[in-house]
Scaffold this motif. Sequence first.
Motif, mmCIF file in Angstrom:
data_model
loop_
_atom_site.group_PDB
_atom_site.id
_atom_site.type_symbol
_atom_site.label_atom_id
_atom_site.label_comp_id
_atom_site.label_asym_id
_atom_site.label_seq_id
_atom_site.Cartn_x
_atom_site.Cartn_y
_atom_site.Cartn_z
ATOM 1 N N ILE A 129 58.770 0.129 2.330
ATOM 2 C CA ILE A 129 58.217 0.520 3.630
ATOM 3 C C ILE A 129 59.176 0.067 4.721
ATOM 4 C CG2 ILE A 129 56.232 0.282 5.179
ATOM 5 C CD1 ILE A 129 54.670 -0.643 2.582
ATOM 6 N N ARG A 130 59.499 0.960 5.655
ATOM 7 C CA ARG A 130 60.354 0.598 6.781
ATOM 8 C C ARG A 130 59.937 1.380 8.010
ATOM 9 N NH1 ARG A 130 65.223 4.202 6.278
ATOM 10 N NH2 ARG A 130 64.768 5.566 4.517
ATOM 11 N N TRP A 131 60.270 0.833 9.172
ATOM 12 C CA TRP A 131 59.944 1.496 10.435
ATOM 13 C C TRP A 131 60.743 2.777 10.533
ATOM 14 C CZ3 TRP A 131 55.850 0.015 13.063
ATOM 15 C CH2 TRP A 131 55.608 0.607 14.315
ATOM 16 N N ALA A 132 60.158 3.846 11.058
ATOM 17 C CA ALA A 132 60.790 5.163 10.998
ATOM 18 C C ALA A 132 61.811 5.425 12.101
ATOM 19 C CB ALA A 132 59.719 6.247 11.030
ATOM 20 N N SER A 133 61.718 4.734 13.226
ATOM 21 C CA SER A 133 62.614 5.066 14.339
ATOM 22 C C SER A 133 64.003 4.468 14.139
ATOM 23 C CB SER A 133 62.024 4.559 15.656
ATOM 24 O OG SER A 133 61.931 3.156 15.657
ATOM 25 N N ARG A 134 65.013 5.138 14.692
ATOM 26 C CA ARG A 134 66.382 4.638 14.594
ATOM 27 C C ARG A 134 66.605 3.418 15.469
ATOM 28 N NH1 ARG A 134 70.335 9.746 15.296
ATOM 29 N NH2 ARG A 134 71.916 8.107 15.288
ATOM 30 N N PHE A 135 65.781 3.272 16.511
ATOM 31 C CA PHE A 135 65.911 2.142 17.425
ATOM 32 C C PHE A 135 64.610 1.351 17.439
ATOM 33 C CE2 PHE A 135 68.380 5.726 19.343
ATOM 34 C CZ PHE A 135 69.631 5.270 18.935
ATOM 35 N N PRO A 136 64.654 0.050 17.739
ATOM 36 C CA PRO A 136 63.431 -0.764 17.730
ATOM 37 C C PRO A 136 62.392 -0.233 18.713
ATOM 38 C CG PRO A 136 65.390 -2.166 17.814
ATOM 39 C CD PRO A 136 65.862 -0.753 18.029
#
Length: 357
Positions: free
Chosen positions: A279-286
Amino acid sequence: MTGYDAFAHAQALLTGLGDQEPPPTGGVRLHQPVVGGETTAHEALLAGVWSALARPGALATNFRLVESGRQIDRSRWMRSRVGDGEVLHTTLVPAYLHSAVERGATLVISHLEALDERVMLLCEALEYQLRARAWVNCYITAGENSAFDVHSDDHDALILQLLGRKHWEVDSRVGARSHDLTPGSLDRVLTPGMCLSVPRDTAHRVSGTGELTVHLTVGYEPFADVREETRAAHELVGRTAPDPDPEWLTTRLALRPDRRAGASLRSALTGEVGSGTRIRWASRFPPYVTTGEEHLTITTMGRRIRLDRRLANTITLLTRGGALTYDDLAADSDLPDADLRALVAFGARNDFLICEG
């Protein structure tokens, strides 16, 4: 992935180069890791290079062969055919490539992150930590001469040496678009595992050492050039742009729609999450997160998502940027299992979490 942790490797590189500030702050910098400390990382990336060479597929135009400053026609070292509708099938011609590289030609692979998952994950990790748009080019040669002579680039770069040795001369005057390197410039031979930071507009010359050598150049634009956009907008109305603070820059990037590569279709459709699901955050930037008395408001990829404040600790874990298995996330989260599974399923359906495996 052979246990390769791209996010941890990106952190190690930036820490080794940046001291208190990440590159390109501080100018030309060199990181030489502890012997044996990061062997797995650069070997995993090198495996990605060999994988890309084995299957260029429809991305044939990402490959260039340069000799004495001129590109060699692709018809000599590449075979392509169109089949299955408009799908381009491409293979390289090993015999020609072997002889060309051995006599000093340089094989260049642009946007290697589009051809290998390991390289893609490293590119994403650097983007997230540097708050930058990034891309990865690969250079393979066995000659001694420089394929491009003294030049400068209009972007910042991190150089990762993967195989063999490469000779780098980099002007000590950051931003000097010069055809001559000033005395006292950095003059080093890079060996596998070493990383070099070269700020934009800095003159440099790269030469082989007579042995097979492979390196990656990670080009990047810090803060996605938000500073430049702000200055340009102020100039149009005849004003001087203030230097934006980091929080403002982070907010602007969170408003961009840029998304990492990856799919959550399985979890989105079925709601199922296995113990080993990554699982990881989807956006390229925070994302930009604000906390109220009862709710969290998350701005990410141009959207605002409102969540219960009790999810704050878990959201902090997810927005650090690295990939977590469900079991790792559950071990550090303070949520009951049912609530955690519901959050992950909600994130997959609403495309702010990537769930794979």
